[in-house]
Motif scaffolding. Structure first.
Motif, PDB file in Angstrom:
ATOM      1  N   MET A   1      27.060 -51.398  -2.262  1.00 52.80           N
ATOM      2  CA  MET A   1      26.011 -51.114  -1.294  1.00 52.80           C
ATOM      3  C   MET A   1      24.885 -52.138  -1.407  1.00 52.80           C
TER       4      MET A   1
ATOM      5  N   GLY B   1      21.994 -50.060  -3.864  1.00 56.03           N
ATOM      6  CA  GLY B   1      22.854 -48.882  -3.916  1.00 56.03           C
ATOM      7  C   GLY B   1      23.040 -48.277  -5.289  1.00 56.03           C
TER       8      GLY B   1
ATOM      9  N   LEU C   1      22.837 -41.626  -0.915  1.00 54.02           N
ATOM     10  CA  LEU C   1      23.850 -42.668  -1.105  1.00 54.02           C
ATOM     11  C   LEU C   1      25.212 -42.177  -0.628  1.00 54.02           C
ATOM     12  N   ARG C   2      25.523 -40.928  -0.907  1.00 52.91           N
ATOM     13  CA  ARG C   2      26.788 -40.330  -0.436  1.00 52.91           C
ATOM     14  C   ARG C   2      26.807 -40.264   1.094  1.00 52.91           C
ATOM     15  N   GLU C   3      25.676 -39.893   1.690  1.00 49.68           N
ATOM     16  CA  GLU C   3      25.599 -39.800   3.148  1.00 49.68           C
ATOM     17  C   GLU C   3      25.800 -41.173   3.799  1.00 49.68           C
ATOM     18  N   ILE C   4      25.205 -42.199   3.223  1.00 53.70           N
ATOM     19  CA  ILE C   4      25.371 -43.562   3.745  1.00 53.70           C
ATOM     20  C   ILE C   4      26.847 -43.950   3.702  1.00 53.70           C
ATOM     21  N   GLU C   5      27.480 -43.655   2.575  1.00 54.88           N
ATOM     22  CA  GLU C   5      28.898 -43.967   2.406  1.00 54.88           C
ATOM     23  C   GLU C   5      29.748 -43.189   3.408  1.00 54.88           C
ATOM     24  N   ASP C   6      29.503 -41.886   3.524  1.00 53.08           N
ATOM     25  CA  ASP C   6      30.295 -41.044   4.434  1.00 53.08           C
ATOM     26  C   ASP C   6      30.099 -41.434   5.897  1.00 53.08           C
TER      27      ASP C   6
ATOM     28  N   GLY D   1      29.701 -44.439   6.810  1.00 53.65           N
ATOM     29  CA  GLY D   1      30.295 -45.763   6.963  1.00 53.65           C
ATOM     30  C   GLY D   1      29.273 -46.827   7.338  1.00 53.65           C
TER      31      GLY D   1
ATOM     32  N   SER E   1      26.263 -49.813   6.536  1.00 56.91           N
ATOM     33  CA  SER E   1      25.963 -50.865   5.577  1.00 56.91           C
ATOM     34  C   SER E   1      24.476 -51.185   5.532  1.00 56.91           C
TER      35      SER E   1
END
Length: 183
Positions: free
Chosen positions: A1, A32, A162-167, A169, A171
């Motif tokens: 991230m 990240g 951080l999990r929400e950003i990843e889920d 998708g 950047s």
């Protein structure tokens, strides 16, 4: 991230008034990754407490009797904001409200800061019946210390965001236009 930088923040209040901050917590995220988590007890004006607020967080007047007031703690938080003027809070309406009311009460200039709300992001991304910070952390097996203590809640919020950003998708934080605002 790479490039995901923010400061998750959380406040506990002594009474129902937003300017009655009795604890402040931050969790600094750079690229990240969690870099640092801190918290400060804060002596609210007059050191007055509501029974109901004490029941929630367990902080009492004796705990903050010799603590710094908001302006001194805000000066420390502001030092972090100089290098990363982005805040994240779970239910940002409350925490950003605490900042706004406290800055106004103590006649401190409002800095140029962008904020994001992990609660609003969760409501958009997931279909849970409950979106409280501790519930979401349980669902995603995000470890946490003592809920309703500012440093622990700030770190929980950072890990959740951080999990929400990843889920989602994403950047870049700027893509999260559905959960941001200006202090």
């Amino acid at each position: 991230m790479q490039g995901i930088n923010f400061i998750a923040i959380d406040f506990e209040t002594a009474t129902g008034k937003r300017a009655s901050i009795c604890e402040a917590g931050i969790c600094v995220v750079r690229d990240g990754k969690i870099q640092e988590t801190r918290s400060w007890l804060v002596r609210p004006h007059g050191n007055y407490y509501s029974y109901w607020n004490i029941r929630i967080h367990g902080i009492r007047p004796i705990d903050t009797m010799n603590a710094s007031e908001f302006p001194e703690v805000w000066a420390k938080i502001s030092g972090y904001l100089k290098t990363c003027p982005v805040l994240v809070a779970h239910n940002a309406a409350f925490d950003i409200g605490c900042i706004r009311h406290s800055l106004a009460f103590y006649e401190i200039a409002k800095p140029d800061v962008t904020y994001y709300c992990s609660l609003r992001a969760a409501r958009r991304l997931y279909n849970f019946g409950c979106n409280s910070l501790d519930y979401l952390c349980d669902q995603f097996r995000i470890p946490y210390g003592q809920h309703h203590r500012a440093g622990d809640d700030a770190e929980m919020c950072a890990r959740l965001f951080l999990r929400e950003i990843e889920d989602a998708g994403l950047s870049e934080l700027e893509e999260m236009t559905y959960c941001n605002g200006i202090l």
